[in-house]
Scaffold this motif. Structure first.
Motif, PDB file in Angstrom:
ATOM      1  N   ARG A  72       0.823  -1.203   0.000  1.00 46.85           N
ATOM      2  CA  ARG A  72       0.000   0.000   0.000  1.00 46.85           C
ATOM      3  C   ARG A  72       0.861   1.258   0.000  1.00 46.85           C
ATOM      4  NH1 ARG A  72      -5.397  -1.010   1.417  1.00 46.85           N
ATOM      5  NH2 ARG A  72      -5.653   1.190   0.880  1.00 46.85           N
ATOM      6  N   ASP A  73       2.133   1.113   0.335  1.00 44.32           N
ATOM      7  CA  ASP A  73       3.030   2.264   0.395  1.00 44.32           C
ATOM      8  C   ASP A  73       4.421   1.842  -0.092  1.00 44.32           C
ATOM      9  OD1 ASP A  73       4.666   4.405   1.027  1.00 44.32           O
ATOM     10  OD2 ASP A  73       3.774   4.746   2.993  1.00 44.32           O
ATOM     11  N   LYS A  75       1.016   1.978   5.904  1.00 41.22           N
ATOM     12  CA  LYS A  75       1.216   3.223   5.163  1.00 41.22           C
ATOM     13  C   LYS A  75       1.879   4.244   6.084  1.00 41.22           C
ATOM     14  CE  LYS A  75      -1.084   6.825   2.462  1.00 41.22           C
ATOM     15  NZ  LYS A  75      -0.127   6.697   1.340  1.00 41.22           N
TER      16      LYS A  75
END
Length: 467
Positions: free
Chosen positions: A55-56, A100
């Motif tokens: 996600r990051d 994140k």
């Protein structure tokens, strides 16, 4: 040259890490100290890897040993990476891809959140939420939330919550600074109180002349996050931290702790108060360090502490809990029919660790997740609402925990609210105790809660004289 810093959550793992894993962490740190960034990315032993489905992109992993990986924050700018967690290979990958990183626009500190879990929880709780004006933070405006450092993502998620019990479900996945703000608001503190007691102290590294925050400048944000990120400059210091886990906590100071420990001088005696686990001993150690740097020849510093007595009392309480639970199990009661409740999450975590260490299967209650019938269920008093067990142990019912001072308005400020707050604290204990159908066990360390004394559950005359 690049550096490897350490997040406070990694330090919380230290006591559970095997010697080979600790050596792997030390070896990784040395590579960061002696290699260039280009060499680090090419090093086959370190294997600094990006992750598919992450996600990051700033969250990556490094190799610690054959079966263990470390999860690191790898910013685009600067040369300081942060070791967040060390876990078995597959668990590390699974955890890393859900995280994140961001920078709080008010405190300017680095934050880590489990964005995947929050995105999963939010729509489910939105479906069962009442009208917006009946929800947990209905009386706090979006503007006030933003001023306290709550970003748009967290705001959207917090707006679906109905009560403190639901906040407890979300809390482990929120960014730490924002979680603390929401917990204070949920406990009834005003926006002004939260700003003064939480946000402003976290802004101790921010000055009036600072430029606007750059939410992509992780290099600067890492330097500002001294309450949760430790920059280790010498191999001997790292060895001390890895070999003696308590040493790890000496490198972390919350801004409010730093202000007390490193104040130039006091006009007289100073009293620092706080509940169990709030870092009073750590502050005292830093104060000694500060004073040692300003002594004249022949001067000495005396440090005394009663910490051992408190630790011994807590250990005795947890040992008694193990004895009680084992007794229930021995009488034929299934693990899933036993509940253990406490006022605070930290007490629950300690109970889980102690029971597991004794070979008793135990786990924290997690929201609406189904309970394992083969596991003793442990949760806060808020989380026990609506549940029932054959036997319940309510632990930590001590002075300073129930009633919890921060949850009770001072009588001189508002007598009616003071009485209402005390009633709410009594109700918490009542709810926890009435979850038991057949057997109830209540314990405390130190002095018992005034609620137990008032009801006659504890003989006031039998208590030791503190005067």
């Amino acid at each position: 040259m690049p550096h490897l810093a350490f997040d406070i959550d990694f330090c919380a793992q230290l006591s559970k890490l095997q010697g080979g894993v600790k050596q792997g962490v030390f070896d990784a740190w040395e590579k960061f100290e002696h290699l260039t960034l280009d060499q680090l990315f090419k090093d086959q032993g370190l294997k600094l890897e990006t992750l598919k489905r992450a996600r990051d992109p700033h969250i990556r992993t490094i190799r610690i040993d054959q079966g263990t990986r470390g999860v690191v924050l790898a910013p685009d700018s600067g040369d300081t990476y942060v070791l967040l967690r060390v876990m078995p290979h597959d668990k590390a990958i699974a955890w890393a891809i859900k995280q994140k990183a961001s920078i709080n626009t008010v405190t300017r500190a680095v934050e880590i959140r489990d964005i995947a879990m929050l995105d999963e929880l939010t729509p489910a709780y939105e479906q069962i939420a009442p009208a917006p004006d009946e929800r947990l933070f209905a009386k706090v405006s979006d503007g006030d939330m933003a001023a306290l450092g709550i970003d748009e993502t967290t705001l959207r998620q917090a707006r679906v919550l109905t009560d403190a019990e639901q906040l407890e479900v979300f809390a482990p996945y929120f960014p730490q600074d924002q979680r603390e703000v929401l917990e204070y608001l949920a406990a009834g503190f005003s926006v002004e109180d939260v700003w003064r007691d939480v946000v402003s102290v976290a802004m101790s590294t921010v000055t009036a002349g600072d430029p606007p925050v750059d939410t992509q400048d992780f290099a600067t944000a890492i330097q500002r996050t001294r309450a949760r990120i430790a920059l280790v400059s010498a191999s001997d210091e790292l060895r001390d931290i890895l070999d003696k886990p308590f040493a790890a906590w000496r490198v972390f100071l919350h801004p409010s702790q730093h202000k007390v420990a490193y104040r130039p001088s006091y006009s007289g005696p100073a009293q620092v108060t706080g509940g169990p686990g709030t870092g009073k001993t750590v502050v005292a150690l830093h104060r000694v360090r500060h004073l040692l740097g300003h002594l004249r020849d022949g001067d000495r510093v005396l440090l005394t502490t009663y910490t051992n007595a408190l630790v011994t009392a807590l250990r005795a309480e947890l040992d008694a809990l193990v004895t009680r639970v084992c007794g229930w199990l021995g009488s034929g009661i299934a693990p899933g029919e036993i509940g253990v409740s406490a006022r605070f999450n930290k007490t629950c975590d300690r109970a889980v660790d102690r029971l597991r260490a004794a070979g008793v299967p135990a786990a924290r209650l997690r929201g609406n997740a189904p309970a394992d019938p083969d596991t003793v269920q442990i949760g806060t008093m808020h989380a026990f609402k609506g549940l029932e067990f054959r036997c319940v142990a309510v632990i930590g019912v001590s002075e300073g925990a129930l009633p919890f001072p921060k949850a009770v308005t001072a009588a001189e400020v508002d007598r009616l609210q003071h009485d209402a707050d005390l009633l709410a604290e009594r109700c918490l204990l009542f709810v926890a105790c009435t979850r038991a159908r057949d057997g109830l066990y209540v314990s405390w360390s130190g002095d018992p809660s005034e609620f137990l004394v008032e009801t006659g559950a504890v003989d006031r005359q039998a208590l030791p004289d503190r005067g």
